[in-house]
Design an enzyme around this catalytic site. Structure first.
Site, PDB file in Angstrom:
ATOM      1  CD  GLU A 180      -2.719   1.552   2.246  1.00  0.00           C
ATOM      2  OE1 GLU A 180      -2.740   0.759   3.197  1.00  0.00           O
ATOM      3  OE2 GLU A 180      -3.321   2.633   2.247  1.00  0.00           O
ATOM      4  CB  CYS A 204      -1.894   7.925   1.676  1.00  0.00           C
ATOM      5  SG  CYS A 204      -0.828   6.649   2.338  1.00  0.00           S
TER       6      CYS A 204
END
Lengths: 333, 333
Positions: free
Chosen positions: B171, B205
């Protein structure tokens, strides 16, 4: 015939693979996916709102498909059909060893009526292949990479793809074992084992192929004797002349195949001098045939490397004490 | 408080993340997977036989989980909980910038009663981190790699994993846009945009964060004015002293944050001198606050790089002519 010339495929292997029967089915099956590409509606933990998460599956763009010469047509069909059905375009890099066969497949698919630019074929000489693959993987237009081939090259492809954070789908070499338990129908098991071990000179790694035979020690002697007998009778030849031979030449694609296979065999014998070899005809002949070894130890390279040739390892195991551990080795990069 | 000291988290961010509320829910949700791990029974094309293909999902072994400092607890929880629930063990490499917080999380999970060796924690100084990650990825015992962090490091991790043909789950940074159409509730949109842009100084994020605001030009001026007004009022401070500040320091983790963020900002202004900046207080202060720019062109680094700081780009778009193209840029490695 093109494929017999290019990669030494016998009529048996060509019939399964190259004459487009299996390959045509791949396209039919892929086509049936077109209306089954589903997104998801995902629950959230906000129960008091109408919020909802929805995913859509969308085409990503150009896919680079790199395929080998050994499953000449069927692996090409797979690498073309599925990306197209999912709405992507394909840059199809055929094998340097079967350019004519791969060009023919491209032509067949394009004649089915694809718009220009949807399926794009390219090939090259073997020495320029790494450079071209590198340029394609780096190109910002290429969004995904699909590679079928050796474990060694697969690792290189994956590293280049990772550099650009592009996903890749790899199908690499395996050491797929065929397990024969003591209550097996030995005739049927031998038949399956011979087919799996020697189809297309043992150069394939699909569901029908096997790299190792793991046999319960209670029936190992009987199995090995029958397996050797059947293997010895496999006819070898040049499929351009005698299409019905079972074992074709390997030198068409890899001129050093004989040395490599003989080397693996010699390595096993050197490390395990008392190795009971059930049959090793023609070790020094120009054209390797079927060889069987039983019980090489883990010291042998042959036990961990995918041989990609007509050479098979038979392990006998004590079912109760050794369990599945014999079946878990994998091909090393 | 540990996390305020280590990574400058305000009480707001700590409350969402670090105080184990969200993280405890991750463990609860992961636990519910335990009985849902299904294999498949796959149809074959041999309709006249009883042949059947069955897949099983089995644990693979030790998973290496590498997590960052910015979603300190919740990203650690995710990287620990899911592999464990699927029957694997975890080597948990905590962030060099939040060793105490990550050690505390490990301790909490271990005290829940895991057998020895199931969850293994390690940390290091920042300069030894690449070497240690490399050794772990190369270790034959490690079967999968789970990494959350920067796009740049993610690409390096993926290349090392590819070398050993180990799958990795990444990720990485994104440039997640918040899209505000002309019929939006502007108050609500501004509230969401300020939250998404400046929570934890814009250093996250996750689904709540946004790197770009894409606003219909019909309402862009009004939106930007309200956004700037609200952003200017965000309180900045040291969360170890005033836990209720919204904007904490960035220098705790990255001493050069101020120069980096100011550089991005200056780059945008240099390339687009007439840039209408709605608010850029404290550019030269020790502690960056909230800045907003509107309409920097694609020439600006700020538009493609994830800023990881309290800086946000507002693009106005003509809905009919420009469609979704504004929302598809992504973070570059």
């Amino acid at each position: 015939m093109e494929t017999a010339k290019e990669v030494g495929a016998s009529a048996l292997w060509a019939g399964f693979n190259v004459q487009m029967e299996t390959s045509a089915n791949v396209f039919r099956e892929a086509a049936s996916l077109a209306t089954q590409i589903q997104g998801e509606t995902i629950p959230t933990d906000k129960s008091d709102t109408l919020s909802m998460e929805t995913t859509l599956r969308q085409p990503v763009g150009p896919i680079l498909s790199i395929v080998p010469w050994n499953g000449t047509a069927v692996l090409a069909a797979r690498a073309i059909a599925y990306p197209l059905v999912c709405g992507n375009t394909v840059v199809f890099k055929g094998s340097e060893f079967s350019p004519a066969t791969h060009a023919l497949i491209t032509q067949c698919v394009q004649e089915a009526g694809l718009p220009a630019g949807v399926l794009n074929y390219l090939n090259s000489s073997p020495d320029r292949s790494p450079e071209i693959a590198d340029a394609l993987i780096s190109a910002k237009e290429i969004r995904r990479i699909n590679f079928t081939g050796s474990t060694r090259v697969g690792s290189i492809i994956a590293q280049k793809a990772a550099q650009h954070l592009k996903r890749c789908l790899l199908e690499l070499g395996g050491k797929s074992p065929l397990i024969v338990l003591d209550d097996a129908d030995i005739d049927a098991a031998v038949k399956a084992a011979v087919f799996g071990s020697f189809l297309f000179q043992g150069q394939i790694c699909m569901e029908t192929s096997t790299e190792r035979l793991v046999v319960d020690e209670k029936i190992a002697d009987e199995f090995v004797a029958q397996f050797a007998e059947k293997a010895k009778r496999l006819s070898a030849g040049d499929p351009c002349v005698t299409g019905d031979c079972i074992i074709g030449p390997m030198e068409t694609v890899s001129p050093n195949s004989r040395e490599r296979i003989n080397g693996l065999f010699k390595d096993a014998i050197d490390k395990e001098p008392q190795l009971p070899a059930a049959a090793w005809p023609n070790v020094r002949s120009c054209r390797p045939r079927s060889w069987i070894t039983s019980n090489p130890t883990c010291r042998s390279t042959m036990e961990t490397r995918k041989p990609s040739g007509p050479i098979t390892v038979v392990d006998s195991l004590q079912r109760e004490t050794e369990g599945n551990s014999h079946c878990t080795t994998r091909s090393t990069p």
